[in-house]
Design an enzyme around this catalytic site. Structure first.
Site, PDB file in Angstrom:
ATOM      1  CE  LYS A  41     -10.344  -9.163  -8.702  1.00  0.00           C
ATOM      2  NZ  LYS A  41     -11.368  -8.802  -7.710  1.00  0.00           N
ATOM      3  CD  GLU A  94      -6.335   4.032 -17.532  1.00  0.00           C
ATOM      4  OE1 GLU A  94      -6.011   5.027 -16.853  1.00  0.00           O
ATOM      5  OE2 GLU A  94      -6.270   4.015 -18.770  1.00  0.00           O
ATOM      6  CB  CYS A 106      -8.366   7.718 -10.160  1.00  0.00           C
ATOM      7  SG  CYS A 106      -9.533   7.563 -11.510  1.00  0.00           S
ATOM      8  CD  GLU A 140      -5.621   7.364  -5.248  1.00  0.00           C
ATOM      9  OE1 GLU A 140      -5.137   6.230  -5.031  1.00  0.00           O
ATOM     10  OE2 GLU A 140      -6.220   7.658  -6.288  1.00  0.00           O
TER      11      GLU A 140
HETATM   12  P1  NAD Z   1      -7.487  -1.982  -5.545  1.00  0.00           P
HETATM   13  O1  NAD Z   1      -6.170  -1.831  -6.167  1.00  0.00           O
HETATM   14  O2  NAD Z   1      -7.564  -2.364  -4.130  1.00  0.00           O
HETATM   15  O3  NAD Z   1      -8.371  -3.041  -6.353  1.00  0.00           O
HETATM   16  C1  NAD Z   1      -8.588  -2.923  -7.749  1.00  0.00           C
HETATM   17  C2  NAD Z   1      -8.800  -4.304  -8.305  1.00  0.00           C
HETATM   18  O4  NAD Z   1      -7.547  -5.003  -8.276  1.00  0.00           O
HETATM   19  C3  NAD Z   1      -9.771  -5.140  -7.488  1.00  0.00           C
HETATM   20  O5  NAD Z   1     -10.578  -5.911  -8.347  1.00  0.00           O
HETATM   21  C4  NAD Z   1      -8.855  -6.010  -6.672  1.00  0.00           C
HETATM   22  O6  NAD Z   1      -9.454  -7.207  -6.221  1.00  0.00           O
HETATM   23  C5  NAD Z   1      -7.732  -6.261  -7.658  1.00  0.00           C
HETATM   24  N1  NAD Z   1      -6.462  -6.685  -7.066  1.00  0.00           N
HETATM   25  C6  NAD Z   1      -5.951  -6.333  -5.877  1.00  0.00           C
HETATM   26  N2  NAD Z   1      -4.752  -6.952  -5.683  1.00  0.00           N
HETATM   27  C7  NAD Z   1      -4.521  -7.706  -6.789  1.00  0.00           C
HETATM   28  C8  NAD Z   1      -3.474  -8.582  -7.183  1.00  0.00           C
HETATM   29  N3  NAD Z   1      -2.425  -8.823  -6.400  1.00  0.00           N
HETATM   30  N4  NAD Z   1      -3.556  -9.188  -8.392  1.00  0.00           N
HETATM   31  C9  NAD Z   1      -4.619  -8.944  -9.207  1.00  0.00           C
HETATM   32  N5  NAD Z   1      -5.639  -8.150  -8.863  1.00  0.00           N
HETATM   33  C10 NAD Z   1      -5.605  -7.527  -7.671  1.00  0.00           C
HETATM   34  O7  NAD Z   1      -8.242  -0.615  -5.842  1.00  0.00           O
HETATM   35  P2  NAD Z   1      -9.623  -0.171  -5.252  1.00  0.00           P
HETATM   36  O8  NAD Z   1      -9.388   0.125  -3.817  1.00  0.00           O
HETATM   37  O9  NAD Z   1     -10.697  -1.116  -5.659  1.00  0.00           O
HETATM   38  O10 NAD Z   1      -9.877   1.180  -6.086  1.00  0.00           O
HETATM   39  C11 NAD Z   1      -9.301   2.363  -5.736  1.00  0.00           C
HETATM   40  C12 NAD Z   1      -8.035   2.623  -6.517  1.00  0.00           C
HETATM   41  O11 NAD Z   1      -8.314   2.555  -7.899  1.00  0.00           O
HETATM   42  C13 NAD Z   1      -7.501   4.018  -6.285  1.00  0.00           C
HETATM   43  O12 NAD Z   1      -6.101   4.002  -6.180  1.00  0.00           O
HETATM   44  C14 NAD Z   1      -7.936   4.781  -7.524  1.00  0.00           C
HETATM   45  O13 NAD Z   1      -7.178   5.915  -7.806  1.00  0.00           O
HETATM   46  C15 NAD Z   1      -7.811   3.728  -8.559  1.00  0.00           C
HETATM   47  N6  NAD Z   1      -8.650   4.065  -9.715  1.00  0.00           N
HETATM   48  C16 NAD Z   1      -8.032   4.500 -10.858  1.00  0.00           C
HETATM   49  C17 NAD Z   1      -8.799   4.854 -11.961  1.00  0.00           C
HETATM   50  C18 NAD Z   1      -8.155   5.331 -13.228  1.00  0.00           C
HETATM   51  O14 NAD Z   1      -8.849   5.477 -14.229  1.00  0.00           O
HETATM   52  N7  NAD Z   1      -6.867   5.586 -13.263  1.00  0.00           N
HETATM   53  C19 NAD Z   1     -10.195   4.763 -11.904  1.00  0.00           C
HETATM   54  C20 NAD Z   1     -10.782   4.311 -10.734  1.00  0.00           C
HETATM   55  C21 NAD Z   1      -9.989   3.955  -9.644  1.00  0.00           C
END
Ligand code: NAD
Length: 508
Positions: free
Chosen positions: A196, A270, A304, A402
């Protein structure tokens, strides 16, 4: 934002994406080896953040769509898992070759959908390909405890098995690369997958699945688009999903871990980061400033591991700023479509741009000052100028949370222990860097820092062979490296009793 329709006329993925089909093209899910229009009645626009214009429509997936995709992945599992590592590796190598042949198109799609400059988008595609190739090799060279006699008269062996159907949930900042970091080890280890992507950036995941339709057997890789609260939640709670792997924010990770608890499925997280950049007085300050220019502002700081929190020894604070500020001001900001000279694009969405501006407003209210930037430019699109914040009070929000934008904060320290304490004071534990020419300090500090990756005299350099993942609120589980293969496998102990008779068994 979401548009409801009674029937959704989806376009073939290739036609919809190359060239991008315009705001009316509705992109299908990818299930069981082909595009599929799903069961829902709603679509959501996908934007180019550099212009604010919609470029396509994505389906808002439903729990019924998830059921169908999981059923396809479950049906494909027996055939895929029984293949030898060599056979699966060959499929992954073929997938890598197909992606390589289409690399420029994928980079273009990624750039248009995320706003990242083309050189960075090309790096992401190259990393995607390298991940598939690495996992293809690594799965054929796994090591484990040797089979042998650990109890008298019995032979024990470890069997490594796939866990089953794995759900992969990915963010918008590196849509293709984070998908590959999951798909590579998931499929190499013999699992099947339902991916997804972020509802904001589904284009490259869909195009990748489409390009690989003839490479992977039907059902091995499925993509369902839609909201986290619907599609993501349905995956996290689905009884036929054995493991759910998320890259995203801490909040999403918590939601998924909570939802997954009901079926006790395994979770791989992650999550966010707030990387400290510890600069000692003996550091090469030009190298530090060059490093922050790239690692703090690359991908508009939406990383991140971004080098976002500078902790500099008081005596060189002024010298560092003298080097850093002009370098940050030299960043070429603009629409990536203008050419490869663009170094920094917009933020991914209006909502996210407003969130970053909110952090800046609150930082100024707390007494901080922008040494450069600190506002949005007048342009269309969701831009924020590259910003360096100074004069921050202790514990300022922008030094703890962040921000995920082109904003770097600068704090000072006078004592090494206090610097370590400050670096560790965040709830995140993803990555950190130490800049020093002192060999003993360089060797000693990584062990005192509570982060999954620590760079010395560098920041944000990756090796596919090395694990990536966090501690504390940054989650658990490892991407990249052979550790990712472990995370997507289960180990089984098989013990053979070699006794040929009851007497022998008793003696043993
Ligand atoms: P987000 O948490 O808003 O979304 C990430 C994914 O999770 C999306 O596909 C979203 O639709 C899904 N999601 C959201 N709520 C959910 C739920 N209740 N149940 C299941 N899935 C759900 O993150 P974002 O805004 O897309 O990305 C930015 C974040 O990702 C930042 O916090 C960043 O640090 C983190 N990130 C971490 C890494 C890593 O390797 N640690 C890498 C890239 C991004």
């Amino acid at each position: 934002m979401i548009e409801a329709q009674t029937q959704i006329p989806v376009v073939p993925l290739g036609d919809g994406l190359a060239p991008i089909g315009g705001e009316t093209a509705v992109l299908p899910h990818f299930v069981n080896g082909a595009g599929w229009e799903g069961t829902g009645t709603e679509t959501q626009p996908v934007f180019n953040p550099a212009t604010g214009q919609p470029i396509a429509q994505a389906l808002c997936g439903t729990p019924a769509d998830v059921d169908r995709a999981v059923a396809a992945a479950k049906a494909a599992l027996p055939g895929w898992r029984q293949r030898t590592p060599k056979d699966r590796a060959n499929v992954l190598l073929e997938a890598a070759a197909v992606l390589e042949a289409n690399a420029e198109e994928l980079a273009h799609l990624e750039s248009v959908n995320t706003g990242k400059p083309m050189p960075l988008a090309r790096d992401d595609v190259a990393g995607t390909i390298d991940t598939l190739r690495f996992m293809a090799g690594a799965v054929r060279a796994q090591l484990s405890l040797s089979a042998g006699e650990y109890v008298t008269g019995r032979t024990s062996m470890i069997v490594r098995e796939p866990v089953g159907v794995v759900a992969a949930i990915t963010p918008w900042n590196y849509p293709l690369l984070t998908a590959a970091w999951k798909i590579g080890p998931i499929l190499a280890a013999g699992n099947t997958c339902v991916l997804k992507p972020s509802d904001q950036t589904p284009l490259t995941a869909l195009r990748m699945a489409d390009l690989l339709a003839e490479v992977f057997p039907a059902g091995v890789l499925n993509v369902v688009t839609g909201a986290g609260s619907v599609v993501g939640e349905a995956l996290a709670t689905h009884p036929d999903v054995a493991l759910v792997s998320v890259t995203g924010s801490v909040r999403s990770g918590q939601a998924v871990a909570g939802a997954a608890a009901a079926t006790l499925k395994r979770v791989h997280l992650e999550l966010g980061g707030k990387a400290p950049v510890m600069v000692f007085a003996d550091a090469d300050l030009d190298a530090v400033a060059d490093g922050i220019r790239v690692a703090g502002f690359g991908n508009s700081g939406q990383d991140c591991g971004a080098a976002c929190r500078i902790l500099v020894e008081q005596s060189v604070h002024g010298e560092l700023l003298k080097r850093l500020v002009p370098r940050v001001e030299s960043l070429v900001v603009g629409d990536p479509a203008a050419g490869d000279h663009i170094e920094m694009g917009p933020l991914v969405s209006k909502t996210h741009r407003d969130s970053v501006l909110g952090f800046l407003d609150r930082a100024f209210a707390e007494g901080a000052r922008a040494a450069t930037g600190g506002r949005a430019p007048e342009d269309d699109g969701y831009f924020v100028l590259p910003t360096v914040l100074v004069d921050l009070p202790d514990g300022a929000e922008s030094t703890r949370e962040e921000i995920f934008g082109p904003v770097v904060t600068v704090e000072t320290f006078t004592d090494e222990d206090a610097a370590v304490e400050a670096a560790n004071s965040t709830a995140y534990g993803l990555s950190a860097s130490v800049w020093t020419e002192d060999a003993r300090r360089a060797a000693d500090l990584p062990g005192r820092l509570d982060f999954g990756t620590v760079w010395v005299n560098d920041h944000l350099a990756f090796a596919t062979e090395m694990p990536w993942g966090g501690f504390k609120s940054s989650g658990y589980g490892r991407d990249l490296s052979a550790y990712a293969l472990d995370d997507y496998s289960r180990t089984k102990h098989v013990m053979f009793n070699r006794a040929r008779s009851a007497d022998e068994a008793e003696q043993a």
